[in-house]
Design a protein around this motif. Sequence first.
Motif, short mmCIF file in Angstrom:
data_model
loop_
_atom_site.label_atom_id
_atom_site.label_comp_id
_atom_site.label_asym_id
_atom_site.label_seq_id
_atom_site.Cartn_x
_atom_site.Cartn_y
_atom_site.Cartn_z
N UNK A 205 -26.67 18.86 11.59
CA UNK A 205 -26.70 19.20 13.00
C UNK A 205 -25.32 19.57 13.49
N UNK A 206 -25.25 20.25 14.60
CA UNK A 206 -23.95 20.67 15.11
C UNK A 206 -23.04 19.47 15.34
N UNK A 207 -23.62 18.32 15.67
CA UNK A 207 -22.86 17.09 15.90
C UNK A 207 -23.79 15.90 15.70
N UNK A 208 -23.22 14.71 15.69
CA UNK A 208 -24.05 13.51 15.55
C UNK A 208 -24.44 12.93 16.91
N UNK A 209 -23.76 13.35 17.97
CA UNK A 209 -24.11 12.92 19.32
C UNK A 209 -24.15 14.13 20.24
N UNK A 210 -24.90 14.00 21.32
CA UNK A 210 -25.02 15.10 22.26
C UNK A 210 -23.71 15.31 23.01
N UNK A 211 -22.99 14.23 23.30
CA UNK A 211 -21.71 14.35 23.98
C UNK A 211 -20.72 15.17 23.16
N UNK A 212 -20.69 14.90 21.86
CA UNK A 212 -19.80 15.64 20.96
C UNK A 212 -20.21 17.11 20.90
N UNK A 213 -21.51 17.36 20.86
CA UNK A 213 -22.00 18.74 20.82
C UNK A 213 -21.62 19.50 22.09
N UNK A 214 -21.76 18.84 23.24
CA UNK A 214 -21.40 19.47 24.51
C UNK A 214 -19.91 19.81 24.55
N UNK A 215 -19.10 18.91 24.02
CA UNK A 215 -17.66 19.14 23.98
C UNK A 215 -17.34 20.37 23.14
N UNK A 216 -18.00 20.49 22.00
CA UNK A 216 -17.77 21.65 21.14
C UNK A 216 -18.26 22.93 21.79
N UNK A 217 -19.44 22.90 22.38
CA UNK A 217 -19.98 24.09 23.04
C UNK A 217 -19.03 24.59 24.13
N UNK A 218 -18.50 23.66 24.92
CA UNK A 218 -17.57 24.04 25.98
C UNK A 218 -16.33 24.72 25.40
N UNK A 219 -15.81 24.16 24.32
CA UNK A 219 -14.61 24.74 23.69
C UNK A 219 -14.91 26.12 23.09
N UNK A 220 -16.07 26.25 22.45
CA UNK A 220 -16.45 27.52 21.82
C UNK A 220 -16.60 28.61 22.88
N UNK A 221 -17.29 28.29 23.96
CA UNK A 221 -17.56 29.31 24.97
C UNK A 221 -16.30 29.66 25.77
N UNK A 222 -15.39 28.72 25.90
CA UNK A 222 -14.13 29.02 26.57
C UNK A 222 -13.24 29.91 25.70
N UNK A 223 -13.22 29.61 24.39
CA UNK A 223 -12.34 30.36 23.48
C UNK A 223 -12.95 31.68 23.04
N UNK A 224 -14.27 31.80 23.10
CA UNK A 224 -14.92 33.03 22.66
C UNK A 224 -14.90 33.22 21.16
N UNK B 296 -23.81 38.76 16.43
CA UNK B 296 -23.59 37.49 17.11
C UNK B 296 -24.35 36.42 16.35
N UNK B 297 -23.88 35.18 16.37
CA UNK B 297 -24.55 34.12 15.60
C UNK B 297 -26.03 33.99 15.97
N UNK B 298 -26.88 34.00 14.94
CA UNK B 298 -28.32 33.83 15.17
C UNK B 298 -28.60 32.46 15.77
N UNK B 299 -27.81 31.46 15.39
CA UNK B 299 -27.91 30.12 15.97
C UNK B 299 -26.53 29.77 16.52
N UNK B 300 -26.34 29.98 17.80
CA UNK B 300 -25.04 29.71 18.42
C UNK B 300 -24.82 28.21 18.57
N UNK B 301 -23.61 27.85 18.97
CA UNK B 301 -23.32 26.44 19.20
C UNK B 301 -24.23 25.87 20.28
N UNK B 302 -24.46 26.61 21.35
CA UNK B 302 -25.35 26.13 22.42
C UNK B 302 -26.77 25.98 21.93
N UNK B 303 -27.24 26.93 21.15
CA UNK B 303 -28.59 26.85 20.59
C UNK B 303 -28.72 25.64 19.68
N UNK B 304 -27.70 25.41 18.84
CA UNK B 304 -27.71 24.23 17.98
C UNK B 304 -27.71 22.94 18.77
N UNK B 305 -27.01 22.94 19.91
CA UNK B 305 -26.99 21.77 20.78
C UNK B 305 -28.38 21.49 21.35
#
Length: 348
Positions: A94-113, A313-322
């Motif tokens: 999974x993208x992360x082991x917790x939802x909080x961690x996944x949200x943190x990564x999604x925010x960073x990914x979408x900010x950095x592009x 573009x990623x078929x399964x983006x970070x947000x989709x994985x979340x």
Amino acid sequence: MSQKIVLIGAGLIGREHAVLLRANPRAELVGIADVSEGAVAVADEFGARFFTDLRDMLDTLRPDGAIIALPNALHVEAALACVERKIPCLVEKPIADTLEAAMHLVAAVEKAGVPVLVGHQRRHSPDIAKARQLVAEGALGRLVAVNAMWMTDKPGAYFEAAWRRQPGGGPLLINLIHDIDCLRFICGDINEVMAFTSSAVRSFEVEDTASVSVRFGSGALGTLLMSDTAVSPFNWDTAAGQALYFPHQPENSYHLAGTKAALSIPGMDIWRHETEDAHWQHPLIRQHVTLDGSRAYENQLNHFVDVIEGKARPLISARDGMLTLATVLAIAKAGRENRTVSVSEMLG
């Protein structure tokens, strides 16, 4: 020109990625980072430089892309290191082991592009892709009911890795998450879930069996049955013949039924009436859907190279994985609390 790719994690899944990288002319494995002594031999075998620190490897080699194949709890830390350096990465599910961690990564990914592809490899399999197309085109009519199974018997040695026996590493997050992702991909998002979970056979902290009911956003209903302690051919890994190290035993693991027809996957048979005014007292005809014969893992790697090269573009983006992770964690919560749980509740 081949893309220079590094591998973060050289365990069971990491080694699979190394084999795939070696066989693909579009990619070159240039480095492996892992803290285990055995990983040195893996790096030597594949002609890659070895590092014990992933950041050191990223800064030294400056690769075009990275594949992260670490235990679940380490995914986000490694992915963030890549994102900070503008390096596209493929993160094993999974993208992360917790939802909080996944949200943190999604925010960073979408900010950095920076593109991040989540490794739900089944989406790259021709049966799953075709099933999605058939549902979207209305070949089944209005989707009404979905049934999925993932049942197999894991050996005791599999659980020598302690993280697989502990919260964050059970079969819901390791295995059923693939089926949830497939159903989300084919049928649309899941809004609500109910579940019973059990650890009666192995008595680990994590479940070994679960039965799940879901409601899709479309209104369709579904059931899933999962166990990693049951002898069975009813799992996509063996039924589809796409897994790298399982025998192919043709069966079906998903059944989709609509107002016009039903579809079994991965056998890819459509069942429908000969005429539109027929009903349950009339016979059904079976139509087999032919696939292109491509391989899920090879397709995934080629897609990742396309992502690196800016062609896709990623078929399964970070947000989709979340969202897939949130759905699985909702199932775990429903099992613990014996109630219906909505995915929006998890995200709220």
